[in-house]
Scaffold this motif. Structure first.
Motif, short mmCIF file in Angstrom:
data_model
loop_
_atom_site.label_atom_id
_atom_site.label_comp_id
_atom_site.label_asym_id
_atom_site.label_seq_id
_atom_site.Cartn_x
_atom_site.Cartn_y
_atom_site.Cartn_z
N SER A 45 0.81 -1.22 0.00
CA SER A 45 0.00 0.00 0.00
C SER A 45 0.84 1.27 0.00
CB SER A 45 -0.94 0.01 1.21
OG SER A 45 -0.20 0.02 2.42
N GLU A 46 2.13 1.15 0.26
CA GLU A 46 3.01 2.32 0.32
C GLU A 46 3.75 2.58 -0.99
OE1 GLU A 46 4.43 1.90 4.92
OE2 GLU A 46 5.36 0.59 3.44
N ALA A 47 3.76 1.63 -1.90
CA ALA A 47 4.57 1.74 -3.12
C ALA A 47 3.90 2.62 -4.17
CB ALA A 47 4.82 0.35 -3.71
N ALA A 48 4.74 3.39 -4.87
CA ALA A 48 4.26 4.20 -5.99
C ALA A 48 3.98 3.28 -7.17
CB ALA A 48 5.30 5.25 -6.35
N GLU A 49 3.18 3.75 -8.11
CA GLU A 49 2.86 2.94 -9.29
C GLU A 49 4.13 2.56 -10.03
OE1 GLU A 49 -0.03 1.60 -10.23
OE2 GLU A 49 -0.85 2.38 -8.39
N PRO A 50 4.24 1.38 -10.59
CA PRO A 50 3.19 0.39 -10.74
C PRO A 50 2.96 -0.45 -9.49
CG PRO A 50 5.17 -0.44 -11.77
CD PRO A 50 5.49 0.95 -11.26
N GLY A 51 3.76 -0.27 -8.45
CA GLY A 51 3.52 -0.96 -7.20
C GLY A 51 4.42 -2.16 -6.98
N ARG A 52 4.22 -2.77 -5.82
CA ARG A 52 4.98 -3.97 -5.46
C ARG A 52 4.01 -5.06 -5.05
NH1 ARG A 52 9.89 -3.19 -1.60
NH2 ARG A 52 8.24 -2.87 -0.06
N LEU A 53 4.45 -6.29 -5.24
CA LEU A 53 3.63 -7.47 -5.02
C LEU A 53 4.35 -8.43 -4.07
CD1 LEU A 53 0.98 -8.55 -6.35
CD2 LEU A 53 2.43 -9.70 -8.00
N LEU A 54 3.61 -9.04 -3.17
CA LEU A 54 4.16 -10.06 -2.29
C LEU A 54 4.20 -11.39 -3.04
CD1 LEU A 54 5.08 -11.14 0.50
CD2 LEU A 54 2.65 -11.50 1.01
N LEU A 55 5.38 -12.00 -3.08
CA LEU A 55 5.54 -13.30 -3.73
C LEU A 55 6.27 -14.25 -2.80
CD1 LEU A 55 6.59 -12.17 -7.32
CD2 LEU A 55 4.36 -13.05 -6.60
#
Length: 171
Positions: A45-55
């Motif tokens: 929720s803190e990342a700027a676009e395009p964002g980050r994903l948990l993997l």
């Protein structure tokens, strides 16, 4: 009965080294009906676009996937998704904090259905905890620089316009 952590880790690693068709057949022996799973796409929720994903990296550990697992008998999909997310990554969310993705269910041609949920958490204050058996590693990745993904993860993310197959799925 829950297996001791070390024994569970050996069991998972052995299971994931088996060829995919053998793994699927073993699961079907235990769960003979259509398999229903729950998957959670968790974004930072803190990342700027395009964002980050948990993997997550699971045995045998060559590629990365999403927090996911099979639903227990009579378990609500959001409850199962929250349970699997907590078990595999240590991220604790109330099932009500999960948003059903659209489409909410993905039917795989090889015999299972995944219910898919979306969530956002602040990566900087959300500790990731893995057991070293079922999950070897959990980390956040920028959407424009994802690691090698499992084929099912790449396909599923593509349905939602994410990852390397997003353009192919959209066309």
């Amino acid at each position: 009965m829950k297996l001791p952590r070390r024994l569970r880790g050996v069991a998972y690693q052995t299971f994931y080294r088996l060829p995919h068709p053998v793994r699927r057949r073993l699961v079907r022996l235990i769960v003979p009906k259509y398999l229903v799973g729950a998957v959670t796409i968790v974004r930072d929720s803190e990342a700027a676009e395009p964002g980050r994903l948990l993997l997550l990296r699971q045995p045998p550990g060559r590629r990365w996937g999403l927090p996911a697992g099979l639903l227990k008998k009579a378990e609500a999909p959001a409850v199962g998704a929250a349970r699997e997310l907590a078990e595999e990554s240590g991220v604790l969310l109330d099932p009500d904090a999960l948003t059903p993705a659209v489409p909410n269910a993905i039917i795989h041609p090889k015999g299972w259905v995944d219910t898919v949920f979306l969530a956002e958490v602040p990566a900087s204050t959300t500790p990731l905890v893995v057991d070293g058996g079922e999950v070897l590693e959990a980390d956040w990745f920028h959407l424009d620089d994802l690691p090698p993904l499992t084929p099912n993860t790449a396909l599923l993310l593509g349905v939602y316009g994410l990852g390397p197959l997003a353009v192919q799925q959209a066309s």
